[in-house]
Design a protein around this motif. Sequence first.
Motif, PDB file in Angstrom:
ATOM      1  N   ASP A  18       0.837  -1.208   0.000  1.00 18.02           N
ATOM      2  CA  ASP A  18       0.000   0.000   0.000  1.00 18.02           C
ATOM      3  C   ASP A  18       0.865   1.249   0.000  1.00 18.02           C
ATOM      4  O   ASP A  18       0.595   2.203  -0.729  1.00 18.02           O
ATOM      5  N   GLY A  19       1.905   1.239   0.817  1.00 17.92           N
ATOM      6  CA  GLY A  19       2.809   2.391   0.881  1.00 17.92           C
ATOM      7  C   GLY A  19       3.492   2.659  -0.446  1.00 17.92           C
ATOM      8  O   GLY A  19       3.633   3.821  -0.847  1.00 17.92           O
ATOM      9  N   LEU A  22       0.911   4.236  -2.825  1.00 15.78           N
ATOM     10  CA  LEU A  22       0.672   5.647  -2.504  1.00 15.78           C
ATOM     11  C   LEU A  22       1.856   6.506  -2.937  1.00 15.78           C
ATOM     12  O   LEU A  22       1.677   7.622  -3.444  1.00 15.78           O
ATOM     13  N   PHE A  25       1.724   7.040  -6.727  1.00 11.94           N
ATOM     14  CA  PHE A  25       0.771   8.100  -7.065  1.00 11.94           C
ATOM     15  C   PHE A  25       1.370   9.464  -6.733  1.00 11.94           C
ATOM     16  O   PHE A  25       1.203  10.426  -7.482  1.00 11.94           O
ATOM     17  N   ALA A  26       2.084   9.564  -5.615  1.00 15.38           N
ATOM     18  CA  ALA A  26       2.699  10.834  -5.210  1.00 15.38           C
ATOM     19  C   ALA A  26       3.762  11.279  -6.214  1.00 15.38           C
ATOM     20  O   ALA A  26       3.921  12.482  -6.457  1.00 15.38           O
ATOM     21  N   GLU A  31      -2.205  12.883  -4.718  1.00 15.95           N
ATOM     22  CA  GLU A  31      -2.355  12.292  -3.387  1.00 15.95           C
ATOM     23  C   GLU A  31      -3.586  11.392  -3.389  1.00 15.95           C
ATOM     24  O   GLU A  31      -4.660  11.794  -3.821  1.00 15.95           O
ATOM     25  N   VAL A  32      -3.403  10.173  -2.922  1.00 16.79           N
ATOM     26  CA  VAL A  32      -4.498   9.213  -2.831  1.00 16.79           C
ATOM     27  C   VAL A  32      -4.595   8.776  -1.378  1.00 16.79           C
ATOM     28  O   VAL A  32      -3.586   8.466  -0.743  1.00 16.79           O
ATOM     29  N   GLU A  33      -5.794   8.766  -0.870  1.00 17.94           N
ATOM     30  CA  GLU A  33      -6.023   8.325   0.508  1.00 17.94           C
ATOM     31  C   GLU A  33      -5.944   6.804   0.588  1.00 17.94           C
ATOM     32  O   GLU A  33      -6.377   6.115  -0.340  1.00 17.94           O
ATOM     33  N   PRO A  34      -5.405   6.270   1.681  1.00 11.56           N
ATOM     34  CA  PRO A  34      -5.345   4.805   1.826  1.00 11.56           C
ATOM     35  C   PRO A  34      -6.713   4.132   1.708  1.00 11.56           C
ATOM     36  O   PRO A  34      -6.817   3.034   1.153  1.00 11.56           O
ATOM     37  N   GLN A  36      -9.185   5.137  -0.176  1.00  8.40           N
ATOM     38  CA  GLN A  36      -9.511   5.130  -1.607  1.00  8.40           C
ATOM     39  C   GLN A  36      -8.804   3.965  -2.289  1.00  8.40           C
ATOM     40  O   GLN A  36      -9.395   3.238  -3.084  1.00  8.40           O
ATOM     41  N   LEU A  37      -7.535   3.767  -1.949  1.00  6.87           N
ATOM     42  CA  LEU A  37      -6.757   2.674  -2.521  1.00  6.87           C
ATOM     43  C   LEU A  37      -7.405   1.326  -2.205  1.00  6.87           C
ATOM     44  O   LEU A  37      -7.553   0.474  -3.079  1.00  6.87           O
ATOM     45  N   GLN A  56      -7.127   8.179 -13.285  1.00 11.19           N
ATOM     46  CA  GLN A  56      -6.441   7.664 -12.097  1.00 11.19           C
ATOM     47  C   GLN A  56      -5.429   6.581 -12.473  1.00 11.19           C
ATOM     48  O   GLN A  56      -4.322   6.552 -11.946  1.00 11.19           O
TER      49      GLN A  56
END
Length: 158
Positions: A18-19, A22, A25-26, A31-34, A36-37, A56
């Motif tokens: 997940d990290g 994210l 995307f950064a 910026e994507v919220e966890p 949302q992911l 996206q």
Amino acid sequence: MNNNDILKRLRYIFDLSDGDMLAIFALAEREVEPTQLKQWFQPDESPTFDALKDIQLATFLNGLISHLRGKKEGPAPAPERKLTHNLILRKLKIALNLQTEDMLAIWERVDFRLSKHELSSFFRQPGHRNYRLCQDQVLRNFLQGLQLKLRPSTEETA
């Protein structure tokens, strides 16, 4: 193939947490919220499922290019609003720095044959007389071959 399936496969192929997702995307300045992911990775029938939009996925692919090849100076390229399998294939080719022979070898891993001419037709402009639309099976087989190349310990999946 829908965008969520493509993102799931790419996550598995590149073994991304997940990290990592994210951070990719950064790199594309998004910026994507966890939460949302997590919604993008839910089963289609789940009430919390959220369909991944073309812009996206294009943002993720732009970030993947930066992640694998290094971030270029200046602002990140603007993601495409409309994404085709042809563009996805092109972005993966750029991200992995693949030549024509490399791509053909990836398809050969799953016994899918393309000629150099067929492959080059996917990278032409849509108005060109030799342009060819990349179908689901072509992209699916490429991702499966890429999985076998980058994660050779995995079994072939249908």
